[in-house]
Motif scaffolding. Structure first.
Motif, PDB file in Angstrom:
ATOM      1  N   PHE A 149       4.580   4.154   5.761  1.00 53.65           N
ATOM      2  CA  PHE A 149       4.544   2.569   5.053  1.00 53.65           C
ATOM      3  C   PHE A 149       3.322   2.803   3.705  1.00 53.65           C
ATOM      4  CE2 PHE A 149       6.325   0.699   8.892  1.00 53.65           C
ATOM      5  CZ  PHE A 149       7.617   1.137   8.361  1.00 53.65           C
ATOM      6  N   SER A 150       3.755   2.210   2.603  1.00 55.69           N
ATOM      7  CA  SER A 150       2.862   2.035   1.455  1.00 55.69           C
ATOM      8  C   SER A 150       2.601   0.527   1.461  1.00 55.69           C
ATOM      9  CB  SER A 150       2.885   2.650   0.380  1.00 55.69           C
ATOM     10  OG  SER A 150       2.118   2.578  -0.602  1.00 55.69           O
ATOM     11  N   LEU A 151       1.537  -0.183   1.154  1.00 56.64           N
ATOM     12  CA  LEU A 151       1.435  -1.543   0.670  1.00 56.64           C
ATOM     13  C   LEU A 151       1.021  -1.700  -0.475  1.00 56.64           C
ATOM     14  CD1 LEU A 151       1.003  -4.510   1.688  1.00 56.64           C
ATOM     15  CD2 LEU A 151      -1.399  -4.169   2.097  1.00 56.64           C
ATOM     16  N   VAL A 152       2.214  -2.376  -1.228  1.00 60.70           N
ATOM     17  CA  VAL A 152       2.089  -2.523  -2.713  1.00 60.70           C
ATOM     18  C   VAL A 152       1.298  -3.895  -3.008  1.00 60.70           C
ATOM     19  CG1 VAL A 152       3.878  -0.861  -3.609  1.00 60.70           C
ATOM     20  CG2 VAL A 152       4.341  -3.285  -2.999  1.00 60.70           C
ATOM     21  N   PHE A 153      -0.105  -3.805  -2.490  1.00 62.73           N
ATOM     22  CA  PHE A 153      -0.919  -4.927  -2.451  1.00 62.73           C
ATOM     23  C   PHE A 153      -0.860  -5.568  -4.148  1.00 62.73           C
ATOM     24  CE2 PHE A 153      -4.637  -7.921  -2.363  1.00 62.73           C
ATOM     25  CZ  PHE A 153      -4.247  -8.504  -1.508  1.00 62.73           C
ATOM     26  N   ARG A 154      -1.236  -4.762  -5.075  1.00 64.04           N
ATOM     27  CA  ARG A 154      -1.376  -5.214  -6.626  1.00 64.04           C
ATOM     28  C   ARG A 154      -0.017  -5.707  -6.812  1.00 64.04           C
ATOM     29  NH1 ARG A 154       0.738  -3.847 -11.059  1.00 64.04           N
ATOM     30  NH2 ARG A 154       2.265  -2.553  -9.888  1.00 64.04           N
ATOM     31  N   ASP A 155       1.149  -5.033  -6.938  1.00 65.31           N
ATOM     32  CA  ASP A 155       2.219  -5.335  -7.112  1.00 65.31           C
ATOM     33  C   ASP A 155       3.032  -6.837  -6.523  1.00 65.31           C
ATOM     34  OD1 ASP A 155       4.692  -5.353  -8.881  1.00 65.31           O
ATOM     35  OD2 ASP A 155       5.669  -3.712  -7.867  1.00 65.31           O
ATOM     36  N   MET A 156       2.744  -6.792  -5.215  1.00 64.71           N
ATOM     37  CA  MET A 156       2.791  -8.326  -4.496  1.00 64.71           C
ATOM     38  C   MET A 156       2.528  -9.353  -5.362  1.00 64.71           C
ATOM     39  SD  MET A 156       1.995  -7.606  -0.500  1.00 64.71           S
ATOM     40  CE  MET A 156       0.925  -8.803  -0.502  1.00 64.71           C
ATOM     41  N   TRP A 157       1.155  -9.290  -6.099  1.00 62.71           N
ATOM     42  CA  TRP A 157       0.811 -10.468  -6.877  1.00 62.71           C
ATOM     43  C   TRP A 157       1.243 -10.505  -8.021  1.00 62.71           C
ATOM     44  CZ3 TRP A 157      -2.043 -14.119  -4.560  1.00 62.71           C
ATOM     45  CH2 TRP A 157      -2.769 -13.858  -3.344  1.00 62.71           C
ATOM     46  N   GLN A 158       1.511  -9.298  -8.819  1.00 67.67           N
ATOM     47  CA  GLN A 158       2.152  -9.397  -9.921  1.00 67.67           C
ATOM     48  C   GLN A 158       3.325  -9.718 -10.094  1.00 67.67           C
ATOM     49  OE1 GLN A 158       0.993  -5.956 -12.673  1.00 67.67           O
ATOM     50  NE2 GLN A 158       2.965  -5.970 -13.617  1.00 67.67           N
TER      51      GLN A 158
END
Length: 636
Positions: free
Chosen positions: A7-16
């Motif tokens: 798994f990769s957490l797309v933390f930046r893209d979650m917000w964007q």
């Protein structure tokens, strides 16, 4: 037993994908240990895309943010990855080759392991240099297939694209289903084809939840041999965001895949911190609509990463449309009606501009073009009557080769305006620029920074960087947050004593020890609220001092065609028009930066500039007066 899925957490893209902003650096470093404690992530998306501009809009140094944000993940053995827009680097417009090359050197030095490179047109010519730059910097080069659904974008199309990228040197492939409209069966076929020919090439799948297809797509690509799945987390998963980690893990575990276990105590800690950041200020920029899934998105195919800012754009443009409707005695339009009109217009525009995959910047270009068409037709003007320069670059081939044919009506419009189509390598249109920015930084007595990271930031985002260095960005950000909080309080408690002032209010904002006196307006007058001068001399000079508005002058007024920010030039080294300059019909007078693109305002006649009535960087509303121009073709 089936294979392992990471798994990769797309933390930046979650917000964007939810709203306009991402957390500040202090918030990022606060949440990082809890993300690590969850124990289930092989990778975390830490930067790229809109991350840099957002930091600058905060008045915060993005280089510090990336260094501090990636550090704890490295120490924990978790890979970090960034999003790279190939020819466009980290911005909406193309980037010179020397700036692109420095980009990878800087980000590797700051702690980023993987460069996820995509071209919104899937043009190999734009991606291949990024492969070489990433490898030269010591990064893993992951190249994307930008997924969309059209008569052109078939399984065979994407399979051959993946093969060519791998042959050019890509270390990994990302199946980037940015709008979540990829069909599960077809996506599985694409991944299976890649794995059949290149079994050792890692494949990562990225998708958005909006249209409701992506859980089935995740299962399909995993059955076909996918290695990594991008996931989001509550309270920012689903809607225009990504599938939630918990649901994906449960689904894959049931299907027999080996998946990591999740420390639920840490999961709840991260979830709580995300909510804390939203309650602080980030939630002020998240539309409730972006929390909803909507199968209507299958039609226009607009990506989740763009939907975060779309609702904010619609709010501003709806106000402009309704002002015009009021003048004509028409009833106001609702946001729902405008959204449906936009979706219909995107469906009309997209095939006529050659089916570009709807991903940054081309998703914004198509959306902006559709929205401009809606707005202009509302005013009784013709479709295609306002096309930004960056959009013209896409249409003319300067940004890459369009997958499909351009509509004859647009070809005719280009020819009528004397615009030339381009068949060469897009990078050739954008000459090297680092020496120019070094010279400018030297003149301003600015340091180029560790690993030349400040030089890179200035060359990548000239106007935003100047606003950051001058303190203007932080002042405007704090003022905007204060205004939104006041309006939210009023909306939440309309029957209490809370009442917004009718007149603009003067307040003092502290920026790094520097006091600024600012004027805050509320409600309909908010866009007109000026930011006044510092209460004391600024700690460092403004990058490109904005000329004070001159007196009204004589002649014809030049009006803003839309709401946005006023700029005389797009680049720091471009020459602005000045009072007294003679201009020809069609010459660019200034720009309105709106919806992430610069819209040129051209002179409608030969004339002389007699006054400039707006400061650079100021917010403008539709029909605000930019300047006065004397028409020299008419008698005085």
């Amino acid at each position: 037993m089936k294979k392992e899925i990471k798994f990769s957490l797309v933390f930046r893209d979650m917000w964007q994908s939810a709203g306009k902003y991402v957390p500040r650096v202090d918030q990022l470093t606060k949440v990082a240990p809890a993300i690590i404690e969850m124990g289930c992530f092989a990778r975390v998306e830490t930067n790229g895309g809109g991350f840099e501009q957002v930091n600058l809009l905060f008045g915060e140094n993005p280089n510090r943010a990336v260094r501090e944000w990636t550090k704890p993940f490295h120490e924990a053995g978790i890979q970090t990855h960034m999003l790279d827009r190939a020819l466009n680097g980290l911005r909406m417009s193309p980037v010179p080759a020397d700036v692109r090359r420095l980009f990878y050197k800087v980000k590797k030095a700051q702690g980023t392991d993987i460069a996820r490179t995509f071209c919104g047109l899937n043009d190999i010519r734009n991606i291949e240099p990024s492969i070489q730059y990433a490898k030269a910097a010591g990064m893993i080069s992951q190249c994307c297939l930008c997924i969309t659904h059209s008569p052109i974008h078939t399984v065979e199309y994407y399979t051959n694209l993946a093969y060519e990228l791998i042959e050019k040197g890509a270390d990994e492939i990302c199946v980037k289903d940015m709008a979540g409209i990829g069909r599960p069966h077809s996506l599985g076929q694409i991944v299976a084809n890649i794995k059949a020919k290149y079994p050792d090439i890692p494949v990562q799948y990225h998708s958005h939840a909006g249209p409701g297809l992506n859980m089935a797509s995740i299962l399909s690509v995993c059955e076909a041999g996918c290695d990594y799945i991008d996931v989001g987390m509550e309270p920012l998963s689903w809607g225009t965001g990504h599938a939630d980690l918990l649901a994906v893990q449960a689904m894959l575990k049931d299907a027999g895949f080996i998946v990591p276990e999740i420390n639920m105590k840490a999961y709840m800690k991260v979830r709580s911190l995300i909510q804390e950041f939203m309650d602080d200020f980030l939630g002020l920029y998240i539309s409730p609509r972006n929390r909803l899934m909507n199968s209507l998105l299958i039609g226009p195919g607009l990506p989740g990463g763009m939907m975060g800012s779309l609702m904010s754009d619609l709010e501003k443009n709806l106000e402009s449309i309704n002002k015009g409707r009021a003048k004509r005695g028409k009833k106001p339009m609702t946001q729902e009606k405008l959204l449906l009109k936009l979706f219909d217009e995107v469906a009309y525009v997209w095939p006529r501009v050659g089916y570009p995959p709807l991903v940054t910047p081309f998703s914004q270009y198509v959306k902006n073009l559709a929205l401009m068409n809606v707005m202009q037709m509302e005013k009784g003007k013709e479709r295609w009557s306002m096309i930004a320069d960056d959009i013209w670059d896409m249409l003319l081939g300067k940004a890459g080769r369009l997958p499909g044919e351009l509509a004859p009506e647009l070809v005719e419009k280009a020819q009528a305006e004397g615009r030339k189509f381009f068949e060469g390598n897009p990078q050739d249109n954008y000459p090297d620029a680092l020496d120019k920015y070094r010279k400018l930084m030297n003149e301003k007595h600015w340091e180029v920074g560790e690993d030349e990271e400040e030089l890179f930031e200035y060359a990548m985002h000239p106007s935003q960087y100047e606003a950051y260095r001058s303190g203007k960005a932080k002042v405007e950000f704090k003022v905007d947050v204060a205004r939104r909080k006041a309006e939210k309080e009023k909306a939440a408690a309309p029957k209490t004593e809370i009442a917004l002032p009718k007149d603009p209010q003067v307040m003092t904002v502290d920026v790094n020890g520097q006091a600024y006196r600012v004027t805050v307006a509320f409600g309909e007058s908010a866009a007109a609220a000026p930011v006044s001068a510092p209460a004391a001399p600024a700690p460092q000079p403004a990058a490109a001092p904005a000329p004070a508005p001159t007196s009204a002058g004589s002649g014809k007024e030049v009006l803003s065609p839309l709401e946005g920010k006023f700029f005389l030039v797009k680049g720091a080294s471009d020459a602005p028009v000045k009072v007294g300059d003679t201009v020809k019909k069609g010459d660019i007078l200034c720009y309105v930066e709106a919806m992430k693109t610069y819209n040129a305002v051209r002179s409608e006649f030969d004339g002389t500039v007699t006054a400039i009535c707006v400061n650079v960087g100021d917010a403008v509303s539709e029909d605000d007066v930019f300047n006065n121009e004397r028409d020299i073709s008419q008698p005085i």
